[in-house]
Enzyme design. Structure first.
Site, mmCIF file in Angstrom:
data_model
loop_
_atom_site.group_PDB
_atom_site.id
_atom_site.type_symbol
_atom_site.label_atom_id
_atom_site.label_comp_id
_atom_site.label_asym_id
_atom_site.label_seq_id
_atom_site.Cartn_x
_atom_site.Cartn_y
_atom_site.Cartn_z
ATOM 1 N N PHE B 113 36.977 41.056 49.560
ATOM 2 C CA PHE B 113 37.609 41.703 48.418
ATOM 3 C C PHE B 113 38.039 43.103 48.853
ATOM 4 O O PHE B 113 37.584 43.605 49.880
ATOM 5 C CB PHE B 113 36.597 41.793 47.257
ATOM 6 C CG PHE B 113 37.005 41.012 46.035
ATOM 7 C CD1 PHE B 113 37.409 39.694 46.140
ATOM 8 C CD2 PHE B 113 36.974 41.591 44.765
ATOM 9 C CE1 PHE B 113 37.777 38.967 45.017
ATOM 10 C CE2 PHE B 113 37.341 40.874 43.637
ATOM 11 C CZ PHE B 113 37.741 39.565 43.761
ATOM 12 N N GLN B 233 41.276 52.206 35.516
ATOM 13 C CA GLN B 233 41.789 51.369 36.598
ATOM 14 C C GLN B 233 42.979 50.536 36.126
ATOM 15 O O GLN B 233 42.898 49.850 35.111
ATOM 16 C CB GLN B 233 40.698 50.425 37.092
ATOM 17 C CG GLN B 233 41.181 49.473 38.173
ATOM 18 C CD GLN B 233 40.041 48.903 38.968
ATOM 19 O OE1 GLN B 233 39.480 47.880 38.595
ATOM 20 N NE2 GLN B 233 39.670 49.572 40.034
ATOM 21 N N HIS B 235 45.013 47.491 37.313
ATOM 22 C CA HIS B 235 44.881 46.396 38.286
ATOM 23 C C HIS B 235 46.257 46.063 38.837
ATOM 24 O O HIS B 235 47.210 45.934 38.075
ATOM 25 C CB HIS B 235 44.270 45.175 37.592
ATOM 26 C CG HIS B 235 43.772 44.136 38.548
ATOM 27 N ND1 HIS B 235 44.631 43.367 39.306
ATOM 28 C CD2 HIS B 235 42.521 43.765 38.884
ATOM 29 C CE1 HIS B 235 43.905 42.549 40.062
ATOM 30 N NE2 HIS B 235 42.625 42.768 39.828
ATOM 31 N N LEU B 245 45.477 38.716 33.796
ATOM 32 C CA LEU B 245 45.017 39.078 35.134
ATOM 33 C C LEU B 245 45.201 37.957 36.152
ATOM 34 O O LEU B 245 44.872 36.807 35.889
ATOM 35 C CB LEU B 245 43.530 39.432 35.052
ATOM 36 C CG LEU B 245 42.810 39.734 36.368
ATOM 37 C CD1 LEU B 245 43.272 41.064 36.926
ATOM 38 C CD2 LEU B 245 41.304 39.755 36.145
ATOM 39 N N GLU B 248 42.052 39.427 42.109
ATOM 40 C CA GLU B 248 42.091 39.988 43.453
ATOM 41 C C GLU B 248 41.688 38.926 44.484
ATOM 42 O O GLU B 248 42.007 39.042 45.669
ATOM 43 C CB GLU B 248 41.123 41.173 43.515
ATOM 44 C CG GLU B 248 41.140 41.916 44.825
ATOM 45 C CD GLU B 248 40.489 43.291 44.698
ATOM 46 O OE1 GLU B 248 40.686 43.953 43.658
ATOM 47 O OE2 GLU B 248 39.776 43.692 45.628
ATOM 48 N N ARG B 281 42.111 49.117 44.735
ATOM 49 C CA ARG B 281 43.072 48.800 43.672
ATOM 50 C C ARG B 281 44.005 49.944 43.303
ATOM 51 O O ARG B 281 45.188 49.724 43.029
ATOM 52 C CB ARG B 281 42.304 48.346 42.419
ATOM 53 C CG ARG B 281 41.699 46.982 42.606
ATOM 54 C CD ARG B 281 40.920 46.558 41.386
ATOM 55 N NE ARG B 281 40.397 45.209 41.599
ATOM 56 C CZ ARG B 281 39.590 44.593 40.753
ATOM 57 N NH1 ARG B 281 39.198 45.180 39.641
ATOM 58 N NH2 ARG B 281 39.172 43.362 41.008
ATOM 59 N N HIS B 346 43.163 47.799 33.232
ATOM 60 C CA HIS B 346 42.189 46.756 33.506
ATOM 61 C C HIS B 346 40.765 47.164 33.170
ATOM 62 O O HIS B 346 40.000 46.379 32.622
ATOM 63 C CB HIS B 346 42.284 46.365 34.974
ATOM 64 C CG HIS B 346 41.370 45.250 35.379
ATOM 65 N ND1 HIS B 346 41.342 44.038 34.718
ATOM 66 C CD2 HIS B 346 40.451 45.150 36.371
ATOM 67 C CE1 HIS B 346 40.440 43.246 35.297
ATOM 68 N NE2 HIS B 346 39.870 43.896 36.279
ATOM 69 N N ARG B 381 36.908 51.890 40.583
ATOM 70 C CA ARG B 381 35.966 50.792 40.772
ATOM 71 C C ARG B 381 36.487 49.813 41.808
ATOM 72 O O ARG B 381 37.665 49.465 41.796
ATOM 73 C CB ARG B 381 35.752 50.046 39.453
ATOM 74 C CG ARG B 381 34.878 48.807 39.598
ATOM 75 C CD ARG B 381 34.519 48.187 38.281
ATOM 76 N NE ARG B 381 35.609 47.464 37.645
ATOM 77 C CZ ARG B 381 36.064 46.266 38.028
ATOM 78 N NH1 ARG B 381 35.564 45.664 39.089
ATOM 79 N NH2 ARG B 381 37.036 45.668 37.364
#
Lengths: 296, 609
Positions: B113, B233, B235, B245, B248, B281, B346, B381
């Site tokens: 990730f 955040q 995304h 969404l 990721e 991100r 997000h 994050r």
């Protein structure tokens, strides 16, 4: 719910500050942006013209009922004309109608992406999740009603208590006596077994299957497709062990369990998560038979 | 009135885990939520749960990655707790039957990730949150924990001493959506807020319609500071038309981002020469918008995320849910064409100020999960770090509230230690617009006994509902969309002073308009018009605090980018933003970030991927 980012040209100057200093390419890019803006304007104009020329609104006929409010105690249908936009779902149309015409129009909804299971409704005579049902796939007027075979609380909201009770009647939680020794060690599960239970774990508790089922409509105690699918999810999970599987099969074999199902496939047809509910029920019947033979 | 030892508000991942932990510690627990638990937005989480499970990995590496990802605004004691306890919590979920994706040897799978130095994201397809939510709800059913579902918590019952640090929380006031009944919920030991995100402050968001930040706003008005609210955040991969969404995990499995010229811009335009698509991100979102703004976007709006080369088998095995989402909500077939994506709101890194046990400055009031700010995520994050936060801090708050001895906290709350007042003049008036309406603004003698505090809170809630239902006025919906529009327009990925100021002005207007708000549905049965109207008040308070924090923070750190301030300024800004409601006159102040961990100090380094 979508927005265009406004003031694109202004923003583009901001971003260059971060990514690269002013350069000769600047002019070229400015020219590109200008052309892009022109294209955008042209496209917007075209779209506006098209919308005006086309059938630009969609007609909704929505079930209304409120036990407390005068004029709504007798169920009726209200008609709303909502401007159609590309990609519009039944939920989008309902939200538009509520926020624009009548703020008392009531329905459950939350995630808008078919995972919270709040907005199962009866749309043009079928159980659907409003958020993943495209208006363009429906015949007009679009008739929106609460889920059949459930008590209506208000407008499109039904009482889900009975559904939840049935879900919880099948001991819907993982049970095993054999954990690995190490505290940080997982139970092993082979890929095939995970694959076997995968579809059954997709259930979002929307209640569409229960609403579509003739048997459930006639027998209030019938566990129903969703609860039996939940039982399947655990009965087929090899991590639970053989002993638990026996217990699981006893639960689903009860008087109002799997044997009530007449394999009409209505639940499978309406499931918004494509869970093969009828197949799961059939498989449990076979398991139960095998199991009973074992003890003869 | 209902009475329990511990009352948990919200029934998503953090709330469920908190309730289970409190019950295991011997408390009588009740959960109160405006949704049935399985409707919670934890269920929409896709990618996975970071946990250092393998021998080649370590919690220390996870902590290092998290701290770097946070742009050094995470507090080390919270970050280390997350990374140390995530493995045991993940295995506990597995022992509770969660259907994780598996390797050939039957162990749980992990994948790479963004921002991680090891593939430590544990997952269940691209529906990890759904599986986690249902697995924990199953445990709540098994334990017979009381759930009051479709009860909307309107306010906290908190004493009204002048200093918030001396106040005590005795329970909550909730409105039964089904019947219209308003009732007090007495919490003998503690109230745990687990109300999730606040995405509805913006209009292009991956968040649910229910994510209106109710818990944060309630705690704020009761005297708990909001921390680091400016860090939102965005995304990088959301569907342009709905904000749905796209995990990721697509990039984790090898998905590639292209601009309109077919360039793999993350590398070709030098945004992240090492990690490319798997940079953090904030980095990827800025890169995408820069591409669009420089004329290399598709339809001037989005970029392409291509996963076709992964092959049908791998996609079906690990990312099947993505195919459904792209098809149902954007009409794109991820197997045969690239998917359109753009950044969308997000996650809120900030929220209710807590220490590493979830305690707030108000005695008996806790917060855990996205609504809380411990702070684990600091200025940004990492993907895969939200779900472990739910289970680690949910568990911690639950145990602490149930009275378990957990030692002394390292993180201080409230105005203690080296706090400092802000030196910033806002050009626009902020806060309450005449009249009171705060949780602790009764004046006169301080009421401290639990029953009177709760009774008073119930009476105020009843009055408010009666007034909203009986008077004539404007509908909340236009106010809410005005707020969402200005926030998405001006307090987005790229921020500049003038437009932030403009937004504070817009929010002032929205507050004025809200004074005339009324509910036109007179019904006591399932009155969602009323619930949404109450939520919109919360959205207003949050949007304002967020914008104030963004305006005052004159630097570029993590997700907070400022046009006029193009660098991270560690000399001045290694500190958390705090905003206190101060009975209607918001006050901005700061406290230092805690970089001292158990055995080491995290030295800020330049952040490149």
């Amino acid at each position: 719910m979508s927005t265009q980012i406004p003031k694109q040209t202004e923003e583009s100057t901001e971003t260059e500050a971060e990514t690269q200093p002013a350069s000769k390419g600047e002019e070229r890019r400015a020219e590109k942006r200008r052309r892009a803006a022109e294209r955008r304007e042209q496209r917007q104009e075209e779209e506006a013209e098209k919308a005006a020329a086309d059938e630009s609104t969609v007609e909704l006929k929505v079930f209304r009922y409120d036990p407390q409010v005068e004029g709504k105690q007798e169920p009726r249908f209200d008609t709303f004309h909502v401007p159609f936009t590309k990609g519009m779902t039944v939920l989008d149309a309902l939200m538009y109608a509520r926020d624009t015409y009548d703020s008392s129009l009531t329905f459950r909804h939350s995630c808008r992406q078919a995972v919270c299971g709040s907005d199962a409704m009866f749309v043009n005579g079928g159980q659907k999740l409003a958020c993943k049902t495209q208006i363009s796939d429906l015949e007009e007027p679009v008739r929106v009603e609460p889920l059949p075979h459930a008590e209506v609380t208000k407008d499109l909201v039904v009482d889900m208590e009975h559904f939840y009770e049935q879900m919880e009647a099948v001991e819907p939680y993982f049970q095993t006596d054999e954990y690995p020794d190490g505290e940080l060690e997982e139970q092993r599960q082979d890929r095939a077994n995970r694959e076997k239970i995968k579809m059954s774990t997709r259930c979002i508790w929307c209640g569409a299957c229960m609403s579509s089922c003739n048997i459930a409509a006639g027998d209030n105690e019938y566990l129903g497709p969703a609860a039996i699918n939940k039982a399947y999810r655990f009965a087929m999970d090899e991590r639970e062990g053989e002993e638990m599987k026996q217990k699981r099969l006893e639960i689903i074999e009860q008087e109002h369990g799997v044997w009530r199902c007449q394999t009409q496939f209505s639940c499978t047809e309406v499931c918004p998560k494509d869970i093969p509910l009828t197949e799961h029920i059939q498989e449990l019947k076979r398991e139960a038979v095998k199991n009973n033979l074992k003890f003869w | 009135m209902y009475e329990h030892d511990v009352v948990v508000v919200g029934a998503g991942g953090a709330g469920l885990r908190a309730a289970i932990a409190a019950q295991e510690a011997g408390a009588d627990v009740a959960m109160v939520s405006k949704l049935h638990p399985v409707r919670s937005h934890t269920g929409a989480a896709e990618g996975g749960i970071n946990a250092a499970l393998r021998d080649a990995d370590s919690w220390q590496d996870h902590a290092y990655d998290t701290m770097k990802g946070s742009d050094y605004l995470g507090d080390a004691p919270a970050v280390e707790a997350l990374c140390q306890e995530s493995p045991e919590e993940v295995i506990r979920l597995e022992h509770w039957g969660m259907p994780f994706s598996r390797e050939d040897d039957g162990r749980v799978s992990q994948r790479p990730f963004g921002g991680l130095s090891f593939p430590r994201t544990t997952y269940a397809g691209a529906e990890t949150g759904h599986q986690m939510l249902h697995t924990m709800y199953e445990q709540v059913v098994k334990r017979g924990i009381t759930v009051y579902d479709e009860w909307h918590v309107m306010d906290l019952a908190v004493t009204d001493e002048d200093d918030p640090a001396e106040r005590t929380c005795h329970g909550v006031v909730a409105y039964d959506i089904q019947s219209g009944e308003i009732s007090g919920f007495r919490a003998e030991n503690g109230v745990i807020l687990a109300t999730g995100g606040m995405g509805q402050v913006f209009d292009h968001t991956t968040n649910a319609v229910a994510n209106t930040g109710d818990g944060v706003a309630m705690a704020y008005r009761a005297g708990v500071p909001m921390e680091d609210m400016e860090f939102i955040q965005f995304h990088p991969t959301t569907l342009p038309s709905t904000g749905v969404l796209i995990s990721e995990g697509v990039r984790g499995e090898g998905g590639i981002l292209y601009n309109s010229e077919g360039e793999r811009f993350m590398f070709e335009h030098g945004y992240a020469n090492n990690d490319g698509e798997l940079a953090s991100r904030d980095v990827v979102s800025r890169a995408e918008l820069t591409e669009v703004n420089e004329g290399r976007g598709i339809e001037d709006e989005y970029v392409h995320l291509d996963m076709r080369h992964l092959g049908e088998e791998r996609i079906l095995d690990r990312l099947e849910n993505i195919l459904h989402l792209a098809e149902d909500f954007e009409g794109a077939d991820g197997l045969t064409e690239p998917m359109p994506v753009k950044p969308g709101q997000h996650y809120a890194m900030g929220g209710i100020e807590t220490n590493e046990f979830g305690e707030t400055v108000i005695d008996g009031l806790y917060a855990a999960g996205e609504c809380a700010c411990a702070s684990v995520h600091g200025a940004n994050r990492l993907g895969g770090n939200a779900l472990p936060e739910l289970i680690v801090f949910g568990k911690r708050a639950g145990r602490h509230a149930a009275g378990e001895e957990m030692g002394e906290a390292e993180i201080e709350t409230g105005r203690s230690g080296d706090w400092q007042p802000a030196d910033y003049e806002f050009g626009v008036e902020v806060g309450e617009t005449g009249g009171s309406g705060t949780a602790a603004a009764d004046g006169g003698a301080v009421v401290t006994d639990a029953e009177s505090v709760l009774g008073g809170a119930v009476d105020r809630a009843q009055e408010r509902v009666d007034e909203l239902l009986s008077r004539k006025g404007r509908n909340h919906a236009e106010i809410r969309s005005a707020v969402q529009e200005t926030m998405t327009g001006n307090v987005n990925v790229f921020r500049e002073e003038g437009r932030l100021e403009e937004t504070l002005g817009d929010l002032r207007e929205a507050r004025e308009a809200y004074k005339d708000v009324a509910v036109s549905d007179p019904s006591r049965t399932f009155n969602t018009d009323l619930i949404h109207t109450i939520e919109t008040r919360n959205i207003l308070d949050l949007a304002e605090a967020l914008t104030m924090g963004a305006l005052a923070r004159e630097e570029f750190r993590g997700a907070h980018w400022r046009k006029e301030h193009q660098e991270r300024k560690d000399q001045d800004w290694l500190k958390h933003t705090l905003i206190s409601w101060n009975d209607g006159e918001p006050e901005l102040w700061y406290k230092p970030v805690v970089l001292e961990g158990e055995n080491k100090t995290y030295e800020p380094k330049s952040r490149s991927y």
